[in-house]
Each structure stands twice: as C-alpha cells, then as structure tokens.
Design an enzyme around this catalytic site. Structure first.
Site, PDB file in Angstrom:
ATOM      1  N   TYR A 168       0.883  -1.164   0.000  1.00  0.00           N
ATOM      2  CA  TYR A 168       0.000   0.000   0.000  1.00  0.00           C
ATOM      3  C   TYR A 168       0.921   1.215   0.000  1.00  0.00           C
ATOM      4  CZ  TYR A 168      -4.336  -2.492   1.171  1.00  0.00           C
ATOM      5  OH  TYR A 168      -5.452  -3.304   1.149  1.00  0.00           O
TER       6      TYR A 168
ATOM      7  N   ASP B 249      -6.447  -0.616  -6.039  1.00  0.00           N
ATOM      8  CA  ASP B 249      -7.909  -0.511  -6.018  1.00  0.00           C
ATOM      9  C   ASP B 249      -8.448   0.013  -4.696  1.00  0.00           C
ATOM     10  OD1 ASP B 249      -7.346  -2.658  -4.412  1.00  0.00           O
ATOM     11  OD2 ASP B 249      -8.645  -4.092  -5.447  1.00  0.00           O
TER      12      ASP B 249
ATOM     13  N   HIS C 180     -10.623  -6.926  -4.897  1.00  0.00           N
ATOM     14  CA  HIS C 180     -10.280  -6.826  -3.470  1.00  0.00           C
ATOM     15  C   HIS C 180     -11.179  -7.736  -2.623  1.00  0.00           C
ATOM     16  CE1 HIS C 180      -7.615  -4.051  -1.094  1.00  0.00           C
ATOM     17  NE2 HIS C 180      -8.260  -4.651  -0.108  1.00  0.00           N
TER      18      HIS C 180
END
Length: 508
Positions: free
Chosen positions: A239, A267, A368
């Site tokens: 991330y 995403d 996700h």
C-alpha cells in the site's frame, strides 16, 4: 529502566495520563492516543493495564518503539507485584476460545475449503470473523465472486493418457511452484492465530507455493521473512504511503531481504464500507463513546466534542494509504526497485493494457475480495476482457495475468488457467484454515486444492498446466450473471448482513 508495579500502572488510566504495558515494557502513550489511526478508544480500553494480549492480536511487538516522539518507555513491568484485576484478560480470552473450540471436528474430517469457513465461523472471535468475512455494502460482489464460476462449463477430453499429472508451474519467470496457486496478501493475521502471517509463511514453504506478504500484517516483515525455509520465494504487497520516503524504505527493505515481486495495490484509494466489520465495532464501543465524561452519543453535554466510533478494523489500520496514487507513482516505483512490479486490483482491459505499455511484469485481476466497490464484476468475469484487450493491443504474453476472488475449488483454478491466468490467489480460505487448525490447516487446504486440481486435470485430459487451453471451457454464460443452480454449500457458510439490534434490556 525502573520497575513499575501493577498498582503504579493502574494509576495512569485515562486520556490525561495514559500508560500501557506491552511485552513487559510500560509505555506512556498519552500523546499517541490522539494520533492513533484506530482512534483513542481502542487504547483507552487498555489504559493502566497490561495490554500485551490485545496488542499482539493485531500488531508485532516491535511496533511501539518506532514511535519515538509520542510513545515513551517508562519502565519495566514488575510482574511479581500484586495484580489489581481479578482475572487476567488473556486468561479470560483463552477460556472463551477454549469454549468456542470445544468439540471442533478433526482436521482429517475437513474435505473442502468450505469446511474451514464453516468451522471458523463457529470458533473465531466475533470481531475477527467480522473482519475476515465482511464485504462491501450489500455484499453482492462478495457472493458473485464465487457464483460466477458456476456459469463456466467444463468440456472434458477423453482417451488421453493421464497416468502422470504435473500441477507445477512458474511465476514471474523465475519461481517454480508446486501448483498455480499463491497465498494472497490479507491483513491482521493475528486476529485468527497468535503467530499471525508467519503461519502462512511456514505452510507456503512446506507446500512450495508463494506467499504474498501484506503491508498491513500483524507480524513485522522481518518476522515473516525469517519464517521462510531455505529457497522459499515470497512476494511483497504494497500500500503506497502518502510519505514516499516511507514507501521507498519499505520497498528497498523487501528487495534487500529477497522478495521476488512487488505487488502494488491500486484498487483502494479509499476504503469500501464493510458493514459487518463496522457494525460489530459500533456495538462493541458503544459504552466508550464519550471519553471520561460518560453519557451516550446523542445526549452528550453541550459543547462536548463528539468522538467518532471506530469504523471497523479495516478503517482503523488503513488511514495512511495515499488516495492520490496515480500512474506517475508506478513509474516512480520502477526507478526505486529492480523487483518485478505487478498491479494488484486491475478491473478493466484498458488498465491492463496501460500496465503492459509501462513494461510492468503483470497484473492481478481482482476486486479486493468484494470488499471495496459493491456490484462490480468478479475477477473471473473480468479475466477474458483483459486477455482480449491485450491481444487486440498486441501485448498479450508481454506480462503475466493473475486473478483472485472467490476461488474455493480446484475446478475454479482450472477455469482461470483456461481463460488465460498464470496463477490464482487464495485469500479468505487460507485465513480460515489458519484460524482453525494453524499451519497444519493451511497445508491441508493447499493439499485439497492440489488434489482437486489433479482430479480435474485428469478428467479433462490434461497432464500439465500448459495443456489447459481456452477451448476446454464454455464461458459464454459468464457475463449474464444468472446462475440457474443454487450453490447450497456456499449458502450454508455465508452469514447474511444483519440490521441494528434492539436493546431489550433498556428500561422505560
């Protein structure tokens, strides 16, 4: 450092002076509670207490010392001093866990991935189950992820010598694995098992599959990497932090420690509404909404600042993620690392083509796990579009295509390979297997996928992964999103969303 007794620790139990003990060290976290990503309430619940059990459930023990400015070591907890609390919270939780696990089926009785989920639902802590199982909003995409596989029909070939079947393949042109499956990145492993993500690392090493190590792991990156067996390859999921220096340091560390691929999550510019997770945290924290003043949220004293309720575990740990992430940042990452870069969370052929034009190593076709945007398409439905658009652009074969979301059977894996995937990510099933049976459970899960895939390959007339081709499946009904056959096993383990509950104990 000085010794701190339990009595001294207990005197610092509010937002004006907040001490907690973690791993035998007492810390002054008075300043930190106001900047804690999960909010002050979570820490204030443990104020003046030994919080080791609660802390280790979601974090690595070496995390607190990193916050030098706002977390100050006070001393060493004197564990020989008299405890003020009658029951050790860790002991109470151990008793509750033992009660939940009483009569649990033997590992040998587990026959498929759904069995792990059914057992996990009954044995996990409610907040852990809520975090692992929750999807976005109405959870339509969460359910569609698996339902989509039923709209793909297999077209078996006969009279093929299948006396020897090889499920091994190669990922990122460098890692030979035992089957086209990897354990994908999932946060907060210690919610399910005290050893957290290292359980997944050890199981992956034992079965020669790749583990994608998460940024938001309960264990430190070093803990996970140190759990590898000799020769075990791993990937790192990233991330991107708003502070690019933090991101650079993290990426370089992963590369230096031998990670073989960088999977950048693209995403999640903001987090989806995962209402199971949110609902549980809402109820759990209701008596602690107004810090130190008492009263409920709607009847707080005039001028009293409203303290936001925790919006679930997911939101509590993800506030650092940068919503400004763009293609320029991906180009920047290419200058930072020599690891192959893969975009995780691509949902259109257009974006896959852009990734190929940048020279990236691959994409993960993923929504996700149905945890971000509800009513978007399943990964397996998007996969043919990605392949078709890459072919149209003359870029097919220039990068690898991975896919995750809803995989529960070896036949699901076969269908994904037939439609053009290099490999398949397994998320929730690995967490449920870990949470119920530890490393042995995860190894058994991987064995089940291998056994099922071998069976399907044999019945389809395939002896190796490269034998699996697009003409072996009929995916013409995939875009219709209409499943004529009810998936009874999936419906059995799925827990529907619930509305707010009445408090029947309230007096008029």
């Amino acid at each position: 450092m000085d010794l701190v007794t339990y009595k001294q620790l207990a005197e610092h139990n509010n937002s004006s002076s907040c001490w907690i003990a973690v791993g035998g060290t007492v810390y002054d976290v008075t300043q930190f509670i106001h900047t804690h990503p999960g909010g002050a309430k979570i820490i204030l619940k443990e104020a003046g207490r030994d919080a080791t059990s609660s802390f280790e459930a979601v974090h690595s023990v070496d995390l607190l010392p990193r916050f030098d400015e706002t977390v100050k070591p006070v001393g060493t907890l004197d564990k020989s001093s008299e405890r003020l609390d009658a029951i050790d919270s860790s002991t109470a939780e151990a008793d509750a866990a033992a009660l939940r696990r009483a009569g649990m089926p033997s590992l040998g009785s587990v026959l498929n991935s759904f069995d792990f989920e059914a057992i996990a639902r009954q044995t996990m802590k409610p907040e852990a189950w809520a975090y692992y199982s929750s999807g976005a909003e109405d959870e339509i995409t969460l359910r569609e992820n698996h339902a989509a596989f039923h709209r793909i029909a297999l077209k078996p070939r006969v009279l093929v010598n299948v006396s020897h079947i090889d499920t091994s393949t190669t990922f990122l042109k460098q890692t030979r694995v035992s089957l086209p499956v990897y354990i994908t990145a999932c946060a907060l492993g210690k919610l399910g098992h005290p050893d957290g993500e290292t359980v997944l690392t050890r199981a992956a090493g034992a079965r020669n599959v790749v583990q994608m190590m998460p940024t938001l792991a309960s264990c430190s990156l070093d803990d996970m990497l140190n759990a590898r067996v000799e020769g075990q390859d791993t990937w790192f999921q990233l991330y991107v932090n708003a502070d690019r220096n933090v991101t650079r340091d993290f990426v370089l560390k992963a590369e230096a420690r031998g990670c073989k691929g960088l999977f950048v999550t693209v995403d999640a510019p903001q987090l989806g509404r995962r209402e199971k997770d949110m609902r549980l945290k809402y109820q759990e924290d209701i008596s602690d909404i107004i810090v130190k003043t008492g009263g409920d949220e709607d009847n707080r004293p005039s001028g009293q600042k409203k303290v936001n309720r925790a919006m679930g575990a997911a939101r509590a740990i993800s506030s650092f993620i940068d919503p400004s992430l763009s293609w320029k940042d991906i180009e920047w990452l290419q200058t930072v690392t020599r690891m192959p870069i893969v975009l995780k969370g691509v949902q259109t052929g257009v974006d896959a083509v852009q990734a190929a034009r940048l020279g990236l190593a691959g994409v993960v076709v993923s929504n996700h796990g149905g945890r971000q945007l509800d009513t978007c398409r399943s990964g397996i439905e998007i996969l043919p579009e990605v392949v078709a658009d890459l072919k149209c652009a003359g870029l097919h074969g220039k990068m690898e295509i991975y896919v995750d979301g809803g995989f529960r059977r070896g036949s699901d894996v076969f269908k994904a390979i037939a439609l053009g995937a290099t490999g398949v990510g397994i998320g929730r099933p690995s967490l449920y297997a870990m949470s119920t049976y530890g490393q042995g459970g995860v190894e058994r899960l991987l064995d089940i996928f291998r056994e099922e895939l071998e069976m399907v390959m044999g019945l389809m007339g395939c002896t190796k992964i490269s034998d699996i081709t697009e003409d072996m499946v009929d995916a013409s009904h995939l875009p219709t999103r209409v499943s004529l056959v009810r998936d009874m096993l999936h419906q059995t383990v799925y827990e529907p969303l619930q509305p707010p509950q009445f408090n029947r104990s309230s007096k008029l």
